[in-house]
Structure formats: structure tokens, C-alpha cells
Design a protein around this motif. Structure first.
Motif, PDB file in Angstrom:
ATOM      1  N   ARG A   1       0.842  -1.216   0.000  1.00  0.00           N
ATOM      2  CA  ARG A   1       0.000   0.000   0.000  1.00  0.00           C
ATOM      3  C   ARG A   1       0.869   1.255   0.000  1.00  0.00           C
ATOM      4  O   ARG A   1       0.512   2.262  -0.603  1.00  0.00           O
ATOM      5  CB  ARG A   1      -0.948  -0.007   1.200  1.00  0.00           C
ATOM      6  CG  ARG A   1      -2.058  -1.013   1.030  1.00  0.00           C
ATOM      7  CD  ARG A   1      -3.072  -0.977   2.170  1.00  0.00           C
ATOM      8  NE  ARG A   1      -3.898  -2.161   2.069  1.00  0.00           N
ATOM      9  CZ  ARG A   1      -3.819  -3.203   2.888  1.00  0.00           C
ATOM     10  NH1 ARG A   1      -3.011  -3.181   3.919  1.00  0.00           N
ATOM     11  NH2 ARG A   1      -4.584  -4.251   2.695  1.00  0.00           N
TER      12      ARG A   1
ATOM     13  N   GLU B   1      -3.512   5.570  -3.797  1.00  0.00           N
ATOM     14  CA  GLU B   1      -3.709   5.656  -2.351  1.00  0.00           C
ATOM     15  C   GLU B   1      -4.749   4.646  -1.859  1.00  0.00           C
ATOM     16  O   GLU B   1      -5.861   5.018  -1.477  1.00  0.00           O
ATOM     17  CB  GLU B   1      -4.103   7.069  -1.937  1.00  0.00           C
ATOM     18  CG  GLU B   1      -3.074   8.116  -2.297  1.00  0.00           C
ATOM     19  CD  GLU B   1      -3.526   9.523  -1.963  1.00  0.00           C
ATOM     20  OE1 GLU B   1      -4.336   9.714  -1.030  1.00  0.00           O
ATOM     21  OE2 GLU B   1      -3.053  10.446  -2.649  1.00  0.00           O
TER      22      GLU B   1
ATOM     23  N   GLY C   1      -7.238   2.533   0.041  1.00  0.00           N
ATOM     24  CA  GLY C   1      -7.953   2.862   1.265  1.00  0.00           C
ATOM     25  C   GLY C   1      -8.488   4.276   1.260  1.00  0.00           C
ATOM     26  O   GLY C   1      -9.311   4.659   2.068  1.00  0.00           O
ATOM     27  N   SER C   2      -8.027   5.070   0.304  1.00  0.00           N
ATOM     28  CA  SER C   2      -8.465   6.453   0.189  1.00  0.00           C
ATOM     29  C   SER C   2      -9.172   6.642  -1.159  1.00  0.00           C
ATOM     30  O   SER C   2     -10.379   6.758  -1.229  1.00  0.00           O
ATOM     31  CB  SER C   2      -7.253   7.374   0.324  1.00  0.00           C
ATOM     32  OG  SER C   2      -7.580   8.682  -0.019  1.00  0.00           O
ATOM     33  N   MET C   3      -8.386   6.660  -2.238  1.00  0.00           N
ATOM     34  CA  MET C   3      -8.945   6.851  -3.581  1.00  0.00           C
ATOM     35  C   MET C   3      -9.260   5.523  -4.276  1.00  0.00           C
ATOM     36  O   MET C   3      -9.873   5.502  -5.327  1.00  0.00           O
ATOM     37  CB  MET C   3      -7.961   7.651  -4.438  1.00  0.00           C
ATOM     38  CG  MET C   3      -7.778   9.068  -3.952  1.00  0.00           C
ATOM     39  SD  MET C   3      -6.480  10.028  -4.806  1.00  0.00           S
ATOM     40  CE  MET C   3      -6.560   9.509  -6.478  1.00  0.00           C
TER      41      MET C   3
ATOM     42  N   ALA D   1      -8.880  -0.557  -0.374  1.00  0.00           N
ATOM     43  CA  ALA D   1      -7.718  -0.805   0.489  1.00  0.00           C
ATOM     44  C   ALA D   1      -6.933  -2.036   0.040  1.00  0.00           C
ATOM     45  O   ALA D   1      -5.729  -2.124   0.260  1.00  0.00           O
ATOM     46  CB  ALA D   1      -8.162  -0.960   1.939  1.00  0.00           C
TER      47      ALA D   1
END
Length: 153
Positions: A74, A82, A84-86, A89
Motif C-alpha cells: 500500500r 492511495e 484505502g483512500s482513492m 484498500a
């Protein structure tokens, strides 16, 4: 073809296929296990039979190593999504078991780096490897090896 090629890697001049950092003879009998990430023996190094608890311990260690490598991947994030963000995850999680297997089997920094570069350039379609991408991948390959290679424990 009975064996996967590393990085779906290529044939050596002897006609064997490189799997991780060891070579397999393609004339090996079909009845033997193929493409196992982890194979557990029924005997320990000291020759005693392994118990169910021993096998559970090995399995737990393998799962812990995979989770550790997933976290490293990650941060590697060659496509910049990213996780988990964009992006989900688990964006790179499917690559972790093979990388753990490579590190546990004694692959070198260069071999693990080459695998990461293959994943970025071929699997993810980012194009040819560059000096900058190799440096980036090498940094994370070192972290993978440090985290899971038996000699580093």
C-alpha cells in the motif's frame, strides 16, 4: 505448460522455467505439486512429526507475513491510487502471497525488486521500468525481505 513462469518470467536456456528464485525442470512428473506458495512438511527440521498445532503456527506466521507485505505494498503504490483512500484498500493485496513466498525462499533484493517492477510495468501497464521506478521498488523490496525472510527473524 505445467508451470507458471515467474513474472510470468521466461524460459532459461536449459528449458526450465524460473519460479521465484529457483528453477523448475519442466520434465518434473505431473503428479508433483505445482505452484505452491507455501508447502508444509509433515516433519520438522529435527525429524519429529509435526502436530496440528505446529501446522497452525506455520499457517498463522504465513498469514501474518502476508498482512505485513500487504501494508508495504500500500505504501509502494506505483500507480498512485492511495489504497484505502482513492482506491479499495486491497488494491495490491493479491500480490502479497507470491512476494512472501519469494522472500521466504531466499530471493535476493534484485529478484524481489524485479518482481515489483514486473507488476508495475506489465501487470499494471505502467510501461517500461525506469531508474526512478527501480529505486522506488527496491526500497519496498528491501522492506519486504526485512519483514519476512527467515534469516532476518
Amino acid at each position: 505448460m505445467p508451470y507458471a513462469k515467474f513474472g510470468e518470467i521466461g524460459q532459461d536456456e536449459c528449458g526450465g522455467f524460473q519460479d521465484g528464485c529457483r528453477f523448475l525442470d519442466k520434465k518434473q512428473p505431473e503428479s508433483q505439486p505445482q505452484n505452491l506458495l507455501f508447502s508444509f512438511s509433515t516433519t520438522s527440521l529435527d525429524g519429529r512429526s509435526m502436530t496440528a498445532a505446529d501446522h497452525k503456527t506455520l499457517n498463522d506466521e504465513a498469514v501474518a507475513d502476508i498482512r505485513t507485505v500487504e501494508a508495504i505494498l500500500r505504501r509502494w503504490d506505483p500507480i498512485g491510487v492511495e489504497p484505502g483512500s482513492m482506491a479499495p484498500a486491497d488494491e495490491y493485496d493479491s500480490y502479497a502471497p507470491y512476494l512472501v513466498s519469494m522472500a521466504r525462499n531466499g530471493c535476493t533484493l534484485e529478484e524481489v525488486t524485479a518482481r515489483l517492477e514486473y507488476l508495475a510495468s506489465e501487470t499494471m501497464g505502467l510501461g517500461p521500468s525506469t531508474a526512478q521506478s527501480r529505486e522506488h521498488s527496491s526500497k519496498f523490496a528491501a522492506q519486504i525481505i526485512e519483514a519476512v525472510q527467515p534469516s532476518n527473524r
